[in-house]
Design an enzyme around this catalytic site. Structure first.
Site, PDB file in Angstrom:
ATOM      1  N   CYS A  32     -23.242  74.150  74.658  1.00 18.76           N
ATOM      2  CA  CYS A  32     -24.122  73.181  75.336  1.00 18.76           C
ATOM      3  C   CYS A  32     -24.693  72.173  74.335  1.00 18.76           C
ATOM      4  O   CYS A  32     -25.636  72.481  73.603  1.00 18.76           O
ATOM      5  CB  CYS A  32     -25.241  73.921  76.068  1.00 18.76           C
TER       6      CYS A  32
ATOM      7  N   CYS B 109     -28.347  71.201  74.989  1.00 20.06           N
ATOM      8  CA  CYS B 109     -29.307  72.222  74.546  1.00 20.06           C
ATOM      9  C   CYS B 109     -29.418  72.244  73.017  1.00 20.06           C
ATOM     10  O   CYS B 109     -30.506  72.330  72.475  1.00 20.06           O
ATOM     11  CB  CYS B 109     -28.881  73.626  74.981  1.00 20.06           C
ATOM     12  N   ASP B 110     -28.294  72.188  72.332  1.00 19.38           N
ATOM     13  CA  ASP B 110     -28.282  72.487  70.898  1.00 19.38           C
ATOM     14  C   ASP B 110     -27.988  71.293  69.992  1.00 19.38           C
ATOM     15  O   ASP B 110     -28.143  71.398  68.774  1.00 19.38           O
ATOM     16  CB  ASP B 110     -27.231  73.580  70.603  1.00 19.38           C
TER      17      ASP B 110
END
Ligand code: NDP
Length: 314
Positions: A138, A141-142
């Site tokens: 992701c 997200c990261d």
């Protein structure tokens, strides 16, 4: 003597952000919900470390800690959490019937499905070992943790292109590994890819191994046409080869699209069966964020509450 079957007003299947948010709302609406956690209590966030994009945590939060907070908040209002997997359902008549894997039966007036989706992985050497140490599924997200670093993205679909273009805004160089000589992604997404100057597409290329002692340092790749092997130096390895929604249990029972995602009516969480609602990644292949899952979890509980109120008024 047969065991007495427990009746529930609201049974929630799944314990990620969607399931627990549905539980918080359902419990506060006196629906006395029960959450069946499934085999991974807390869902996909259990596998992540830092979550920096969920509102309300100014310093960020560790994924498992956040899901612990979700659970405690749901329990505070009386949600019961059962650490069990639902193995079978019968939605053909009211009340609905559900069976745990252990064979225990319950009945329910409403069911909220929040079973999520599972990221597909390549299964190559180093991938699991370096999970959260540079390996991710992701970018939204990261990606932030890879600012200023070189990264590799694997896949040729819309997700891969979206992840690559997202990362291209943060990273000096993005290597996109595509196993064929063309992309599966839509033309519009391909145009976005072309517009980004720092994305290098490696056609006919497959990742063979993620290299690094403690963190990702490089990726060993092979050109599947020429069989030539090479090593790409990178600190991030993003796998974007699709997700599998966890809907096997509902095959032939609930309407799904061709890839298995549950279909909900527009602007609602209603499935094709009245009284059965779906929230979170199990019905969302586009956004797939904890916060959007939580949002649809809230919607599902409100939809279930309205459904029960209408039934009681009949
Ligand atoms: P897709 O199934 O569409 O694409 C998967 C990609 O990964 C394909 O290019 C496939 O290659 C490649 N792939 C699969 N397995 C491997 C493997 N083992 N090794 C290397 N490559 C592999 O998944 P997506 O997640 O991209 O998209 C899912 C759905 O969600 C699609 O319908 C998509 O349109 C939609 N979506 C829409 C978005 C939007 O509208 N903004 C954003 C993201 C997704 P190959 O082509 O050779 O099979």
């Amino acid at each position: 003597m047969s065991e007495e079957i427990k009746h529930e007003k609201c049974a929630i299947i799944g314990s990620g952000p969607a399931g627990y948010t549905a539980a918080i709302y359902a419990a506060r609406a006196s629906m006395n919900p029960v959450v069946f956690t499934g085999k991974d209590p807390g869902g996909q966030l259990i596998q992540t470390t830092d979550v920096d994009n969920f509102p309300g945590y100014p310093e960020g939060v560790i994924g498992p800690d956040m899901m612990e907070d979700f659970r405690k908040q749901a329990e505070r209002f009386g949600t019961r959490v059962e650490y069990e997997l639902i193995g079978k359902v019968d939605f053909t008549k009211q009340p609905f019937q559900l069976w745990t894997e252990g064979g225990r039966a319950i009945t329910a007036d409403t069911v909220i499905i929040a079973t999520g989706a599972t990221a597909k992985w390549l299964g190559i050497e180093g991938e699991q070992r370096l999970m959260n140490k540079g390996v991710s599924a992701c970018a939204v997200c990261d990606g932030f943790f890879f600012r200023g670093m070189e990264v590799v993205v694997v896949g040729g679909g819309d997700t891969a292109v979206e992840e690559a273009t997202y990362l291209a805004k943060l990273c000096p160089k993005v290597h996109l590994l595509v196993r064929r000589d063309e992309l599966r992604a839509s033309k519009a997404m391909q145009a976005r890819l072309k517009a980004a100057e720092n994305i290098e597409i490696h056609w006919n290329t497959e990742a063979q191994e993620v290299l690094g002692a403690e963190e990702v340092e490089a990726v060993r790749v092979i050109n599947n046409k020429t069989k030539e092997e090479s090593v790409i130096k990178a600190q991030g390895f993003f796998v974007a080869i699709g997700h599998k929604p966890n809907t096997d249990l509902f095959k032939g029972i609930l309407d799904m699209d061709e890839t298995g995602y549950l279909i909900t009516e527009p602007d609602s969480t209603h499935t094709n069966i009245e009284g059965v609602f779906a929230a979170g990644d199990v019905q969302d292949k586009k956004y797939r964020q904890a916060v959007t899952a939580a949002g649809t979890g809230c919607m599902a509980a409100l939809d279930a509450e309205m459904y029960l109120a209408e039934k009681e008024a009949e």
